[in-house]
Write an enzyme that holds these catalytic residues in place. Structure first.
Site, short mmCIF file in Angstrom:
data_model
loop_
_atom_site.label_atom_id
_atom_site.label_comp_id
_atom_site.label_asym_id
_atom_site.label_seq_id
_atom_site.Cartn_x
_atom_site.Cartn_y
_atom_site.Cartn_z
CE1 TYR B 103 -23.72 9.10 -26.62
CE2 TYR B 103 -25.69 10.29 -25.84
CZ TYR B 103 -24.59 9.29 -25.76
OH TYR B 103 -24.67 8.32 -24.70
CD GLU B 204 -35.53 23.75 -1.18
OE1 GLU B 204 -35.85 24.48 -0.05
OE2 GLU B 204 -34.81 22.95 -1.00
CG ASP B 256 -36.14 22.90 2.95
OD1 ASP B 256 -37.27 22.83 3.43
OD2 ASP B 256 -35.32 21.92 2.84
#
Lengths: 434, 434
Positions: B103, B204, B256
């Site tokens: 910005y 995780e 996982d």
């Protein structure tokens, strides 16, 4: 294993409630009666907005789950299965998550029917199903899942002049360095020890939280600074509610000037519509939206003539709209040009949902959009808590300009501006939306 | 404003580097020479995997940005614009985020060409553009953005027997109650004061972190427990690297059993391919994947015959594959049936990317998928660090079974099992993948 005495107490309490409730069911069975579970209906049509207390509540409609009704047997069994899994977890000092409760209960029941044919029936197939059963149990037992030591991921962070006790530790939240304290998934077990703050500022965006924290905002302003890191989770909402209720601290929400930001405010303040039963414990009805408002961006000049003439809006008289205090923008024309983002179709859709189709219809200047809204106004009366003159003006500017703005744009005017002027000034003069 | 002395030092250091580098450029201009910026190319073809140190590095290819070249002038100006914005933020005690740097620099330059025609040119249109310029500056200056006090949102959390100094506070990470310590966005400014731990376990999933934390895992196992809450951000990676490098703690990743989990391990260990320049500071080359492995789920029996005969795989001899230690599964047949999730097309695609099409082709049993892979094998040679016998076996099981498994499934066998057996046992016997 290291067992916290606070967790032990919470477990015992929940175990007692589970025992009590299901002992009654067992009794019915022993007495040869039909086993039935009766609980309030968790559906939209049974969700009531309590205007006085500004809360979403479950209405009087009840649902019955009878084991001996073929249509209800599956749900009945799921409820009992989940209750027994949770009970066991409580008794075994476990801390399940809703995801592993799903796994714990997931299996296939093999049975033979009257004709000797083998059938396979899964307890549940998707987590959506087991989650719904957990919610049923929360309503049935009148206990939040957090109280049953069911954990979940947690995004909320806090810093400020507040000393808490969590587990067996006493933690000074003003001594977190450049980091922050991650709120625990069971915020009801937190004990507030000492506080020296004047208000709570909840920031939607983690990055803006980091900036304000690093700048020393909360030290200077005597604030408790919190971020929900986007859509707030239950623990952050409960934590904010407790700060408000027990420590009597006013709560201000700082979010983007867009429908997503407004919805975050709404979830903190009123609750989420699909989970109305929890709002009684999780919502903070007195929370204020401190900004960024559309009037902070555009002022009210842009919409003044229109607002005066808004006769088509239901439930709000045009005289109250006329009496709204004038507002000057915080941004220059040039800054607006650089910072504003064009609203997406999804934003417009959401905004209509929040405020109602009539405001959209009256304020949209794009004819195509106008007639599109007109065509599907069904059920889009807006949420009652957004139907105030202030919010109508906000949304009217949104529809007229089809613009939105992020908090980061305000920070890019200088952190000094955001931390030393914008936020404190708005709080001091009461320039917020309720 | 409350200025931390640590931030002050960091600012001064970065200001000095910026001054030095750009003073040279100014000197060239004063001397009437062409202003040029020379820096390593940040592109895939200039990304090198350093086999010995197990790191991604930028290669020797350089790019030149000359102000007087029409094709390069825009990028040249963007680089200078961003450098000046960052410099000013440093000098003014600001803490910008990459979003507000976007910005701050966003505006339209209006100019007339030789023919008197007016043109409009935006400094940048999207954050993607300004982010890329920030990365260029990191490479050009040899300084990470965090060292220039550029903040970002932060997901990483930590608990354990570790005392740190952050800002002006000394924080005991073993006294966080049920909550946790949120890692700051500038982890290089953290000072390690005292540690009593044997290893670092990075989980995780935030929800699993909550479970292990609540269970007292890190106290019992003398571990530092960390969660990345999904894909790790830069600060979490840098924090883990520092624990490994400076405190000599081994690092284990618990994720996982799916391509997403394997990729998270890969980002911690090697770095992300698009941001290779940072991996020298952010990656932990000795990090191990502790689980959940496909062999934990299925054992190696299922693939043993196949692995012995894998002759078509490049760079790996079938004898090394044959010599892999045998593995028994942690799950029963029944548990597998309840817990396993079917791999999605996206999972298969990703897995091929990681390990290479040849392993996929050899191990897939579905003929349709096999021929699909064969058709688009271009550029899918796999990442070198996954081309080890252990990972080939893992992925081969994945392709054969097209199954994946979440850590939560392991937790649903009981938190006791996960915390007291699975993790410690695997660490004790060295049952991990490097």
């Amino acid at each position: 294993m290291v067992i916290s005495s606070i967790d032990k107490l919470a477990r015992d309490k929940s175990i007692e409630i589970l025992r009590k409730k299901f002992r009654l069911l067992a009794k019915r069975i022993i007495e040869g009666k039909r086993p039935v579970i009766v609980m309030p209906k968790r559906i939209l049509s049974n969700t009531i907005y309590d205007e006085k207390n500004k809360l979403l509540l479950l209405g009087p409609e009840m649902q019955r789950r009878s084991f001996l009704d073929v249509n209800e047997a599956r749900k009945f069994m799921q409820t009992l299965l989940m209750a027994s899994i949770i009970y066991e977890a409580l008794a075994n000092n476990e801390y399940p998550t809703i995801r592993d409760l799903y796994y714990r209960g997931k299996h296939t029941i093999i049975y033979r029917d009257l004709h000797g044919r083998t059938h396979h029936e899964n307890t549940w197939d998707e987590q959506r199903e087991s989650d719904s059963v957990i919610r049923d149990l929360e309503v049935y037992l009148g206990v939040l899942r957090e109280e049953m030591l069911i954990l979940s991921k947690e995004k909320g962070k806090v810093v400020g002049n507040l000393v808490i006790k969590s587990g067996d530790d006493t933690i000074d939240l003003s001594k977190m360095g450049h980091g922050a304290y991650s709120i625990e998934p069971t915020p009801d077990l937190i004990e507030f020890k000492d506080v020296d703050a004047e208000y709570v500022l909840v920031v939607e965006k983690d990055a803006v939280f980091q900036q304000l924290h690093r700048y020393g905002f909360w030290k200077k302003q005597k604030a408790i600074l919190i971020t929900s890191a986007g859509q707030p989770d239950r623990a952050t909402r409960r934590f904010v509610r407790r700060l408000n209720e027990e420590l009597k601290l006013p709560v201000y929400i700082l979010a983007d000037a867009d429908p997503y930001g407004w919805y975050i405010y709404s979830v903190f303040k009123i609750g989420s519509i699909t989970l109305s039963y929890e709002s009684e414990r999780l919502a903070t009805p007195s929370a204020k939206f401190i900004g960024v408002t559309m009037t902070d961006v555009f002022g009210d000049e842009i919409i003044r003539e229109k607002i005066k003439d808004l006769k088509s809006i239901k439930t709000i008289s045009s005289s109250t709209l006329r009496k709204l205090p004038r507002k000057k923008p915080y941004l220059t024309e040039q800054e607006r040009r650089n910072y504003i983002i064009k609203a997406k179709p999804k934003d417009i859709e959401r905004a209509v949902e929040l405020i109602g189709y009539d405001v959209a219809e009256a304020c949209l200047e794009n004819k195509e959009l106008k007639s599109k809204i007109r065509r599907k106004k069904e059920g889009l009366a807006g949420y009652p808590w957004f139907r105030t003159p202030e919010w109508i003006r906000e949304l009217c500017i949104f529809f007229k300009t089809l613009s939105k703005l992020e908090i980061e744009a305000m920070a890019s005017k200088g952190l000094k501006f955001l931390a030393d002027k914008y936020i404190p000034e708005k709080i001091n003069v009461g320039d917020w939306i309720d």
